[in-house]
Design a protein around this motif. Structure first.
Motif, PDB file in Angstrom:
ATOM      1  N   MET A 168     -11.225  -4.565  -9.599  1.00  0.00           N
ATOM      2  CA  MET A 168      -9.944  -4.279  -9.790  1.00  0.00           C
ATOM      3  C   MET A 168      -9.617  -2.596  -9.155  1.00  0.00           C
ATOM      4  O   MET A 168     -10.516  -2.023  -9.442  1.00  0.00           O
ATOM      5  CB  MET A 168      -9.590  -3.938 -11.391  1.00  0.00           C
ATOM      6  CG  MET A 168      -8.102  -3.586 -11.758  1.00  0.00           C
ATOM      7  SD  MET A 168      -7.037  -4.911 -11.396  1.00  0.00           S
ATOM      8  CE  MET A 168      -7.507  -5.914 -12.966  1.00  0.00           C
ATOM      9  N   ASN A 172      -6.989   0.172  -9.214  1.00  0.00           N
ATOM     10  CA  ASN A 172      -5.837   0.935  -9.772  1.00  0.00           C
ATOM     11  C   ASN A 172      -5.030   1.839  -8.931  1.00  0.00           C
ATOM     12  O   ASN A 172      -5.840   2.760  -8.379  1.00  0.00           O
ATOM     13  CB  ASN A 172      -6.053   1.077 -11.054  1.00  0.00           C
ATOM     14  CG  ASN A 172      -6.440   0.137 -12.070  1.00  0.00           C
ATOM     15  OD1 ASN A 172      -5.729  -0.874 -12.294  1.00  0.00           O
ATOM     16  ND2 ASN A 172      -7.716   0.232 -12.646  1.00  0.00           N
ATOM     17  N   LYS A 181      -1.855   4.746  -8.479  1.00  0.00           N
ATOM     18  CA  LYS A 181      -1.054   5.926  -9.328  1.00  0.00           C
ATOM     19  C   LYS A 181       0.012   5.145 -10.040  1.00  0.00           C
ATOM     20  O   LYS A 181       0.840   4.389  -9.447  1.00  0.00           O
ATOM     21  CB  LYS A 181      -0.517   6.963  -8.287  1.00  0.00           C
ATOM     22  CG  LYS A 181      -0.056   7.975  -9.025  1.00  0.00           C
ATOM     23  CD  LYS A 181       0.369   9.131  -7.944  1.00  0.00           C
ATOM     24  CE  LYS A 181       1.214  10.303  -8.741  1.00  0.00           C
ATOM     25  NZ  LYS A 181       1.647  11.318  -7.651  1.00  0.00           N
ATOM     26  N   LYS A 182       0.184   5.583 -11.307  1.00  0.00           N
ATOM     27  CA  LYS A 182       1.289   4.977 -12.084  1.00  0.00           C
ATOM     28  C   LYS A 182       2.643   5.446 -11.561  1.00  0.00           C
ATOM     29  O   LYS A 182       2.836   6.522 -11.217  1.00  0.00           O
ATOM     30  CB  LYS A 182       1.040   5.459 -13.516  1.00  0.00           C
ATOM     31  CG  LYS A 182       0.075   5.044 -14.221  1.00  0.00           C
ATOM     32  CD  LYS A 182       0.094   5.499 -15.852  1.00  0.00           C
ATOM     33  CE  LYS A 182      -1.061   4.855 -16.505  1.00  0.00           C
ATOM     34  NZ  LYS A 182      -1.139   5.269 -17.848  1.00  0.00           N
ATOM     35  N   GLN A 203       1.007  -1.350  -8.599  1.00  0.00           N
ATOM     36  CA  GLN A 203       0.007  -0.560  -9.741  1.00  0.00           C
ATOM     37  C   GLN A 203      -1.474  -1.171  -9.789  1.00  0.00           C
ATOM     38  O   GLN A 203      -2.224  -0.202  -9.928  1.00  0.00           O
ATOM     39  CB  GLN A 203       0.609  -1.769 -11.096  1.00  0.00           C
ATOM     40  CG  GLN A 203       2.119  -1.196 -11.327  1.00  0.00           C
ATOM     41  CD  GLN A 203       2.194   0.316 -11.364  1.00  0.00           C
ATOM     42  OE1 GLN A 203       1.536   1.148 -12.486  1.00  0.00           O
ATOM     43  NE2 GLN A 203       2.985   1.106 -10.901  1.00  0.00           N
ATOM     44  N   ALA A 204      -1.776  -2.317  -9.137  1.00  0.00           N
ATOM     45  CA  ALA A 204      -3.168  -2.892  -9.178  1.00  0.00           C
ATOM     46  C   ALA A 204      -3.395  -4.014  -8.227  1.00  0.00           C
ATOM     47  O   ALA A 204      -2.522  -4.829  -7.875  1.00  0.00           O
ATOM     48  CB  ALA A 204      -3.779  -3.127 -10.356  1.00  0.00           C
ATOM     49  N   ARG A 214      -6.307  -7.211  -7.736  1.00  0.00           N
ATOM     50  CA  ARG A 214      -7.385  -7.585  -8.363  1.00  0.00           C
ATOM     51  C   ARG A 214      -8.069  -8.839  -7.466  1.00  0.00           C
ATOM     52  O   ARG A 214      -7.428  -9.339  -7.026  1.00  0.00           O
ATOM     53  CB  ARG A 214      -6.929  -8.324  -9.790  1.00  0.00           C
ATOM     54  CG  ARG A 214      -8.060  -8.772 -10.591  1.00  0.00           C
ATOM     55  CD  ARG A 214      -7.824 -10.098 -11.612  1.00  0.00           C
ATOM     56  NE  ARG A 214      -7.428 -11.270 -10.970  1.00  0.00           N
ATOM     57  CZ  ARG A 214      -7.541 -12.344 -11.637  1.00  0.00           C
ATOM     58  NH1 ARG A 214      -7.841 -12.293 -12.910  1.00  0.00           N
ATOM     59  NH2 ARG A 214      -7.225 -13.209 -10.947  1.00  0.00           N
ATOM     60  N   LYS A 239      -0.277  -6.466  -8.365  1.00  0.00           N
ATOM     61  CA  LYS A 239       0.584  -6.249  -9.314  1.00  0.00           C
ATOM     62  C   LYS A 239       1.626  -5.334  -8.889  1.00  0.00           C
ATOM     63  O   LYS A 239       1.431  -4.159  -8.648  1.00  0.00           O
ATOM     64  CB  LYS A 239      -0.031  -5.922 -10.662  1.00  0.00           C
ATOM     65  CG  LYS A 239       1.172  -5.598 -11.811  1.00  0.00           C
ATOM     66  CD  LYS A 239       0.479  -5.139 -13.039  1.00  0.00           C
ATOM     67  CE  LYS A 239      -0.357  -6.275 -13.910  1.00  0.00           C
ATOM     68  NZ  LYS A 239      -0.848  -5.663 -15.217  1.00  0.00           N
TER      69      LYS A 239
END
Length: 863
Positions: A540, A542, A544-545, A550-551, A553, A619
């Protein structure tokens, strides 16, 4: 008067006394103890004169007048007469009591034309006429411009004569199912069938119209569709009828009538269609079709295409005459009939050049003419309630139109034993390699021959027939190691027998390698095994918010395995022999080559295999999703595999293969594959055929394939939310029973839904050649609703290599009030044809004048 009667009294008394005296004399002459029966005199009967009418005639009107001397009654304004179950309503009615005749006339306008018709109701049926005469005694009637409603349609005839309650004769009658005309929203029907003479027969559960010559009129314009007779059955049951043809022109064979025919139900379980295609240049085609169905048991059909295709002008070089045939059988058993014994058939036998010469245009519009192969099969499957086996018997026939050869398997018998665990524990969960051992086995009996169309079921075919018997045993097991790894082991044993073996030799006279099949029973046994280790890895990444992504996988499934198989080409097995080729080199071959059971491995296999499967998702932010995020597929699958054979004397690495599949933007479907050659290929200056070397690491593309499709529609750009026309337009009205919104200029506003599928394909194959073969095409397939009643559909395929249009079809459809007009056109390709078809939509004419072929075997077919 009194005096005369008194004078006759003595005479009457003398006659009575004399008769009494004669009776006594006769009685004295009769012998004793014998009875005599005098003849019984029939009582006198008085015939009572029958009443003229069987019921009371009830009358009512605003103005009523009786003419006693002439025995006439006149009713004016809102006149009404009721007799038994018949009721007559008119503006004027006269009753001739002497002749028992009623005459009725509708209300006239200022020009003397009837503006309000006479309405007659009898037996739940309503009839409208301009003038109406009815005989109360004979119950016969004559009507002018009578309007008779029957089921979903209406008949308007210039003159109608009622023979009795069941039979009506009509002169120059028009029949239509136009809903607007029936509901009197329009005074002119959009179509009607005109016949000079019509006979209407009414029954309790079924009515029928029988006509002489009948012609179709559209918008009062006569069409070329004229039939010598018609039978229109008004019933929910299947009924016989004429099948409406389409007409048009095809460049190579001329003008045509396509699918002209007749439909005839036969009992409860069968029906028959006989269709024909007729062309002006002499071509013809006959297409009988028999459908059958037994509820909860089975259904199917027999069909055939038999015809002759004539091209060109007789006597010239371009003239050709070709006979074609196609025989088909479809059978499907209902799943509820017998779960332990099932039978199915899909048989399609055609002449080798059928699709290139048939005059049935349906094959062109459905693109069947592009078929390169035709397959047929018949199968029987037997299952048992207590035995763990399944027996399958099949016969198959496969035709290759490019080679002209056919593969026939007749019959094939397969006995499969259901998978079972060899050491299954009596209780608990299976654990370990031993308890998870599964066994798959079965027996296969096969008969196979490859032949051509002219040799079918001849001695030449049976001489080439091969018979084979095979038994395969598969063992497999798996277990989990260290929680994260799955370890699997498998072994396969193959035992085979055949009735034909091969002898191969080089013939110096013909300078060819020749094969001879020998009638000899021979067999072999082979063995192979494999082991593999597999796990699943997750990763995964990830971001930065608050960012758009978002990510990401990544799921990876690596697998490593080892495969082993002995070398069965060793002389000790006797499965392989040698021959000297044209260069005098000793060349091995298997005596089972070209056989029905295959050949065992000719090399030692000790290969280490590598495979990796990947799944990649992302995502991202999404305002449309309730969670605020959505998953986007980057690659649903992305696979790689190859192997390394330790026992191979050269070229230990195999081809490197990649393949992937994904869906981008929720719409774009992409499938791709790639093969790489790991060894260098060199070419001589004057040769296009390369030589594979041992130089590893010079990867070259040997094959590449990519396919993508992208469906578009009006919702793709406008979103799922439909535009609310009521907020933009205030005016509202009705067109053909449908409500529309109108702009300020009076134009109706409506949505125009459309679809467009974009398909593209590219493939490249090279092998050992200098220049590979390319194939690239682009296809469009779409529909467009121009108006609520005009539809456009079509497809276009363009060959990017030859830069030519490969296949194209364009179709228009017009939905009228009570019928549909279809037009199909193929402007390019082998079949340049246009086809025009008019179909009536009323269900009541589904058998009499069929809009589409529909029978009880197709209950849900659209009408």
């Amino acid at each position: 008067m009194v005096k005369t009667s008194l004078k006759n009294i003595p005479l009457i008394l003398i006659i009575l006394i004399f008769n009494n005296f004669l009776a006594q004399l006769n009685a004295q002459k009769l012998p004793e103890n014998k009875m005599v029966t005098a003849p019984i005199r029939k009582p006198d009967t008085i015939k009572v004169k029958k009443e003229q009418l069987e019921a009371i005639v009830q009358t009512k009107a605003d103005n009523m007048r009786n003419d006693i001397p002439k025995k006439m009654t006149y009713l004016n304004k809102k006149a009404e007469v009721q007799y038994q179950d018949m009721k007559i309503e008119a503006d004027y009615i006269s009753i001739d009591w002497d002749k028992s005749l009623i005459f009725a006339r509708g209300e006239l306008d200022s020009l003397g034309k009837v503006k309000v018709p006479v309405v007659t109701t009898q037996g739940g049926k309503t009839y409208e006429t301009d003038q109406f005469s009815y005989n109360l005694k004979t119950k016969q009637a004559i009507a002018f411009n009578a309007r008779t409603e029957e089921s979903e349609g209406v008949i308007v005839a210039e003159k109608t004569k009622k023979y009795n309650d069941s039979v009506f004769f009509m002169k120059r009658g028009k029949y239509t199912t136009d809903e607007y005309f029936i509901k009197k929203k329009d005074t002119i029907a959009d179509y009607y069938l005109l016949a000079p003479n019509i006979k209407l027969i009414k029954g309790k559960n079924k009515s029928q119209v029988i006509t002489g010559p009948i012609q179709l009129y559209i918008e009062q314009v006569p069409t070329p569709l004229i039939m010598p007779f018609a039978i229109l059955p008004f019933s929910d049951k299947r009924s016989a009828g004429i099948l409406i043809p389409s007409f048009g022109e095809r460049e190579d064979v001329g003008f045509f009538l396509n699918s002209l025919g007749y439909y005839q139900p036969i009992g409860e379980h069968f029906d028959l269609k006989i269709l024909t295609d007729i062309y002006t240049k002499g071509s013809w085609n006959l297409r009988p079709e028999m459908n059958y169905k037994k509820n909860y048991r089975y259904s199917g059909s027999f069909s055939a295409d038999i015809g002759t295709t004539i091209r060109g002008i007789k006597g010239l070089s371009d003239y050709s005459k070709t006979g074609t045939y196609r025989i088909a059988w479809r059978h499907q058993q209902d799943s509820k009939a017998n779960p332990f014994l099932t039978f199915a058939a899909s048989v399609d036998v055609v002449s080798n050049k059928f699709y290139n010469n048939t005059v049935n245009n349906n094959y062109a519009f459905n693109q069947n003419n592009l078929n390169a192969q035709q397959n047929s099969s018949v199968s029987v499957v037997k299952r048992f309630l207590t035995l763990p086996i399944t027996i399958t018997g099949t016969s198959s026939y496969s035709q290759n139109f490019s080679t002209g050869l056919a593969d026939l398997k007749l019959p094939v018998l397969n006995v499969a034993v259901n998978q079972f665990y060899l050491f299954k524990p009596k209780t608990g969960i299976r654990e370990g390699l031993l308890e998870n051992i599964t066994v798959n086995t079965g027996l296969n009996f096969n008969n196979y021959v490859q032949t051509n169309e002219g040799e079918l079921f001849t001695k030449a075919m049976f001489d080439k027939l091969q018979t084979g018997l095979q038994n395969k045993i598969g063992l497999g097991t798996n277990t989990t190691i260290a929680k994260y790894f799955t370890f699997s082991i498998s072994a396969d044993i193959n035992n085979a027998l055949t009735t034909k073996t091969l002898t191969r030799f080089y013939n110096p006279i013909s300078n060819k390698v020749e094969d001879v099949l020998n009638k000899k029973i021979a067999g072999y046994s082979s063995f192979s095994s494999s082991a593999s280790l597999q796990t699943v890895l997750y990763g995964m990444l990830n971001f930065k918010k608050g960012g758009p992504i978002q990510a990401i996988r990544h799921m990876m499934t690596p697998q490593i395995g080892f495969n082993y198989s002995p070398d069965f080409s060793a002389p000790g097995f006797g499965y392989y022999k040698n021959y000297y080729n044209d260069r005098g080199e000793m060349t091995p071959y298997s005596i089972f080559d070209r056989g029905i059971i295959g050949s065992p491995n000719s090399f030692l296999l000790q290969a280490l295999s590598f495979a990796i499967s990947n799944n990649l998702e992302m995502k991202v932010k999404s305002k449309k999703d309730s969670t605020g995020f959505k998953k986007v597929k980057i690659f649903e699958t992305l696979n790689f595999n190859t192997n390394y054979n330790f026992a191979a004397p050269q070229y230990k690495w195999s081809i490197f293969s990649f393949n992937g599949q994904t869906t981008l933007f929720d719409k774009l479907n992409l499938n791709t594959s790639l093969t790489l050659e790991p060894y260098q290929i060199i070419f001589a200056p004057d040769s296009d055929i390369g030589i594979r070397t041992e130089n590893f690491g010079h990867f070259s593309v040997q094959g590449f394939n990519a396919q993508f499709s992208y469906p578009l529609s009006n919702e793709t750009f406008s979103g799922k939310e439909k535009k609310d026309l009521s907020k933009k337009y205030s005016k509202k009205g009705e067109i053909r029973n449908e409500e529309y919104y109108f702009d300020d200029d009076g134009y109706a506003r409506f949505t125009q839904p459309w679809t467009l599928n974009i398909n593209a394909q590219y493939s490249y194959n090279r092998s050992l050649t200098r220049f590979g073969n390319k194939m690239a095409s682009l296809g469009l397939d779409g529909t467009l609703k121009l108006t609520p009643f005009w539809s456009l559909s079509g497809n276009l395929y363009y060959d990017l290599v030859t830069k030519q249009i490969a296949n194209t079809r364009l179709g228009f459809s017009r939905d009228q009030r009570s019928f549909t007009i279809n037009f199909n056109w193929i402007p390019y390709g082998q079949y340049k044809v246009y086809d025009f078809f008019i179909g009536i939509k009323a269900n009541i004419l589904r058998d009499a004048l069929k809009y589409k072929d529909q029978s009880f075997t197709q209950p849900n077919a659209p009408f």
